[in-house]
Design a protein around this motif. Structure first.
Motif, PDB file in Angstrom:
ATOM      1  N   VAL A 123      -5.825 -16.657  56.186  1.00  0.00           N
ATOM      2  CA  VAL A 123      -4.401 -16.701  56.348  1.00  0.00           C
ATOM      3  C   VAL A 123      -3.525 -17.210  55.221  1.00  0.00           C
ATOM      4  O   VAL A 123      -3.758 -18.532  54.840  1.00  0.00           O
ATOM      5  CB  VAL A 123      -3.910 -17.424  57.576  1.00  0.00           C
ATOM      6  CG1 VAL A 123      -2.762 -17.408  58.025  1.00  0.00           C
ATOM      7  CG2 VAL A 123      -4.856 -16.729  58.964  1.00  0.00           C
ATOM      8  N   LEU A 124      -2.585 -16.475  54.663  1.00  0.00           N
ATOM      9  CA  LEU A 124      -1.879 -16.944  53.533  1.00  0.00           C
ATOM     10  C   LEU A 124      -1.025 -18.134  54.048  1.00  0.00           C
ATOM     11  O   LEU A 124      -0.483 -18.038  55.066  1.00  0.00           O
ATOM     12  CB  LEU A 124      -1.221 -15.855  53.049  1.00  0.00           C
ATOM     13  CG  LEU A 124      -2.013 -14.654  52.393  1.00  0.00           C
ATOM     14  CD1 LEU A 124      -1.362 -13.589  51.922  1.00  0.00           C
ATOM     15  CD2 LEU A 124      -2.851 -15.084  51.370  1.00  0.00           C
ATOM     16  N   GLY A 125      -0.508 -18.917  53.225  1.00  0.00           N
ATOM     17  CA  GLY A 125       0.444 -19.884  53.419  1.00  0.00           C
ATOM     18  C   GLY A 125       1.792 -19.548  54.174  1.00  0.00           C
ATOM     19  O   GLY A 125       2.220 -20.281  55.033  1.00  0.00           O
ATOM     20  N   THR A 126       2.146 -18.512  53.499  1.00  0.00           N
ATOM     21  CA  THR A 126       3.506 -18.026  54.048  1.00  0.00           C
ATOM     22  C   THR A 126       3.500 -17.519  55.387  1.00  0.00           C
ATOM     23  O   THR A 126       4.384 -17.024  55.885  1.00  0.00           O
ATOM     24  CB  THR A 126       4.032 -16.705  53.133  1.00  0.00           C
ATOM     25  OG1 THR A 126       2.998 -15.860  52.882  1.00  0.00           O
ATOM     26  CG2 THR A 126       4.073 -17.282  51.491  1.00  0.00           C
ATOM     27  N   ASN A 127       1.981 -17.068  55.701  1.00  0.00           N
ATOM     28  CA  ASN A 127       2.061 -16.347  56.997  1.00  0.00           C
ATOM     29  C   ASN A 127       1.461 -17.303  58.215  1.00  0.00           C
ATOM     30  O   ASN A 127       1.177 -16.744  59.366  1.00  0.00           O
ATOM     31  CB  ASN A 127       1.175 -15.145  57.103  1.00  0.00           C
ATOM     32  CG  ASN A 127       1.751 -14.197  56.152  1.00  0.00           C
ATOM     33  OD1 ASN A 127       3.101 -14.013  56.262  1.00  0.00           O
ATOM     34  ND2 ASN A 127       0.880 -13.236  55.483  1.00  0.00           N
ATOM     35  N   LYS A 128       0.965 -18.665  57.898  1.00  0.00           N
ATOM     36  CA  LYS A 128       0.483 -19.576  58.736  1.00  0.00           C
ATOM     37  C   LYS A 128       1.249 -19.884  60.126  1.00  0.00           C
ATOM     38  O   LYS A 128       0.592 -19.801  60.997  1.00  0.00           O
ATOM     39  CB  LYS A 128       0.270 -20.856  58.097  1.00  0.00           C
ATOM     40  CG  LYS A 128      -1.184 -20.922  57.239  1.00  0.00           C
ATOM     41  CD  LYS A 128      -1.377 -22.066  56.684  1.00  0.00           C
ATOM     42  CE  LYS A 128      -2.929 -22.271  56.043  1.00  0.00           C
ATOM     43  NZ  LYS A 128      -3.299 -23.446  55.388  1.00  0.00           N
ATOM     44  N   ASP A 129       2.477 -19.789  60.056  1.00  0.00           N
ATOM     45  CA  ASP A 129       3.337 -20.201  61.117  1.00  0.00           C
ATOM     46  C   ASP A 129       4.366 -19.117  61.497  1.00  0.00           C
ATOM     47  O   ASP A 129       5.185 -19.413  62.183  1.00  0.00           O
ATOM     48  CB  ASP A 129       4.007 -21.594  60.961  1.00  0.00           C
ATOM     49  CG  ASP A 129       3.136 -22.677  60.673  1.00  0.00           C
ATOM     50  OD1 ASP A 129       1.962 -22.756  61.282  1.00  0.00           O
ATOM     51  OD2 ASP A 129       3.275 -23.610  59.624  1.00  0.00           O
ATOM     52  N   LYS A 130       4.197 -18.131  60.872  1.00  0.00           N
ATOM     53  CA  LYS A 130       4.957 -17.067  61.007  1.00  0.00           C
ATOM     54  C   LYS A 130       4.900 -16.348  62.292  1.00  0.00           C
ATOM     55  O   LYS A 130       3.621 -15.717  62.553  1.00  0.00           O
ATOM     56  CB  LYS A 130       5.122 -15.938  60.048  1.00  0.00           C
ATOM     57  CG  LYS A 130       6.147 -15.047  59.985  1.00  0.00           C
ATOM     58  CD  LYS A 130       6.075 -14.083  58.702  1.00  0.00           C
ATOM     59  CE  LYS A 130       6.686 -15.020  57.488  1.00  0.00           C
ATOM     60  NZ  LYS A 130       6.635 -13.981  56.433  1.00  0.00           N
ATOM     61  N   ILE A 131       5.777 -16.335  63.209  1.00  0.00           N
ATOM     62  CA  ILE A 131       5.624 -15.651  64.512  1.00  0.00           C
ATOM     63  C   ILE A 131       6.721 -14.561  64.769  1.00  0.00           C
ATOM     64  O   ILE A 131       8.001 -14.709  64.243  1.00  0.00           O
ATOM     65  CB  ILE A 131       5.961 -16.602  65.734  1.00  0.00           C
ATOM     66  CG1 ILE A 131       4.781 -17.882  65.729  1.00  0.00           C
ATOM     67  CG2 ILE A 131       5.733 -15.764  67.083  1.00  0.00           C
ATOM     68  CD1 ILE A 131       3.379 -17.337  65.792  1.00  0.00           C
ATOM     69  N   TYR A 132       6.389 -13.372  65.166  1.00  0.00           N
ATOM     70  CA  TYR A 132       7.224 -12.162  65.391  1.00  0.00           C
ATOM     71  C   TYR A 132       7.536 -12.066  66.836  1.00  0.00           C
ATOM     72  O   TYR A 132       6.609 -12.185  67.847  1.00  0.00           O
ATOM     73  CB  TYR A 132       6.872 -10.973  64.953  1.00  0.00           C
ATOM     74  CG  TYR A 132       6.647 -11.044  63.276  1.00  0.00           C
ATOM     75  CD1 TYR A 132       7.737 -10.534  62.339  1.00  0.00           C
ATOM     76  CD2 TYR A 132       5.636 -11.455  62.507  1.00  0.00           C
ATOM     77  CE1 TYR A 132       7.755 -10.404  61.241  1.00  0.00           C
ATOM     78  CE2 TYR A 132       5.686 -11.479  61.161  1.00  0.00           C
ATOM     79  CZ  TYR A 132       6.813 -10.993  60.474  1.00  0.00           C
ATOM     80  OH  TYR A 132       6.729 -11.000  58.930  1.00  0.00           O
TER      81      TYR A 132
END
Length: 324
Positions: A287-296
């Protein structure tokens, strides 16, 4: 011969007795005889109409149904009258699911469109005990003249049917209805989408495959039609929605069924509006750093993490099965 047969038939009907199998066989000889006069055939149709009203015997009604089908097929000018009789309460209200199914099949075989059926009767037949009849009704719903609002409720309801093939037909019907109909109500589309997402975890492969198809069409088409979940002018929301759908589908690339995986990648390939960081995530299993906490959140109560699509493209390349 025509006069003898018709006199015998009239005598039976005058005594309020339905036609026997022997009498129906005699009538059939008149129907298949190309020299039988039109006036005699009209009398045959009248006799069949009267007999259907009098009979409750499923065997007699079965033979009557076959004779009506022959009459409509061989004598096109009498087809409208035969079709009206095929739609009658005597046949569609029978206690025999087999007879009702045969009546519906005959009706569909004789006409391509415009088969009027009462909405209450349609729902009642769908709720009946016969699974095969339910499947036939759902599969041919678009050829029956039933209000779209009724079909929407029926399709949504039967996506929870205990029989998996019924769930699949209901979901396929729902997709067709949303694509061809004029549904722009946000609550309706959200309900369809949520149900399709639930069925992505169905126990049956073909239901999950249909659900992938449904998720793709019930939400992705927002970007093209500007109709379903967002208004076309809301460009920022459109991007987030497209990413959410892509991730939702991407979570299915590890499904145990090759059919579902193939349907998933076909669906992913048709989504054209995806953020760069989401695409990069499909190339990286970590999981890339920019997507670790990204929730849709495509809609209220439905959250999905960007991590669900991690390595999706790589997983497809590594798949042990080869498909064109």
């Amino acid at each position: 011969m025509e006069l003898h047969v018709m006199n015998s038939v009239r005598q039976s009907l005058d005594n309020n007795q339905p036609l026997s199998c022997q009498a129906l066989a005699s009538l059939r000889s008149l129907v298949i005889n190309p020299t039988t006069s039109d006036s005699t055939l009209s009398s045959v149709l009248d006799a069949l109409t009267r007999s259907v009203q009098l009979s409750r015997d499923s065997v007699i009604l079965h033979h009557t149904l076959k004779l009506l089908t022959d009459l409509a097929t061989r004598r096109p000018h009498l087809s409208p009258f035969a079709l009206d009789l095929l739609r009658s309460d005597s046949l569609f209200s029978s206690v025999s699911p087999r007879l009702v199914g045969e009546s519906l099949s005959a009706l569909l075989s004789l006409t391509s469109t415009g088969n009027d059926i009462d909405a209450a009767r349609f729902v009642s037949l769908c709720l009946g005990p016969s699974v095969s009849l339910r499947l036939c009704l759902l599969r041919n719903a678009e050829r029956l003249v039933v209000r779209e609002s009724v079909l929407l409720a029926v399709f949504l309801g039967f996506t929870r049917d205990p029989f998996p093939y019924v769930r699949k037909e209901a979901l396929d019907g729902l997709v067709k209805l949303c694509k061809n109909g004029d549904f722009d109500d946000r609550d309706v589309i959200e309900g369809c989408y949520c149900r399709a997402v639930e069925l992505l975890r169905d126990t049956e492969n073909y239901v999950r495959s249909a659900a992938v198809h449904a998720v793709k069409y019930s939400v992705l088409e927002v970007c093209e039609w500007g109709k379903l979940l967002v208004i076309s002018s809301q460009d920022g929301n459109k991007q987030d929605l497209s990413d959410a759908v892509f991730i939702q589908l991407g979570s299915m690339v590890r499904d145990m069924s090759i059919e579902v995986r193939l349907e998933t990648f076909n669906a992913l390939g048709k989504i054209g509006l995806i953020s760069e960081d989401i695409l990069l995530q499909t190339l990286c299993k970590k999981v890339l750093g920019t997507n670790k906490d990204k929730i849709y959140k495509p809609m209220e109560g439905l959250d999905i993490s960007a991590s669900a699509v991690a390595g999706a493209f790589i997983h497809g390349l590594e798949d042990e099965f080869s498909e064109p």
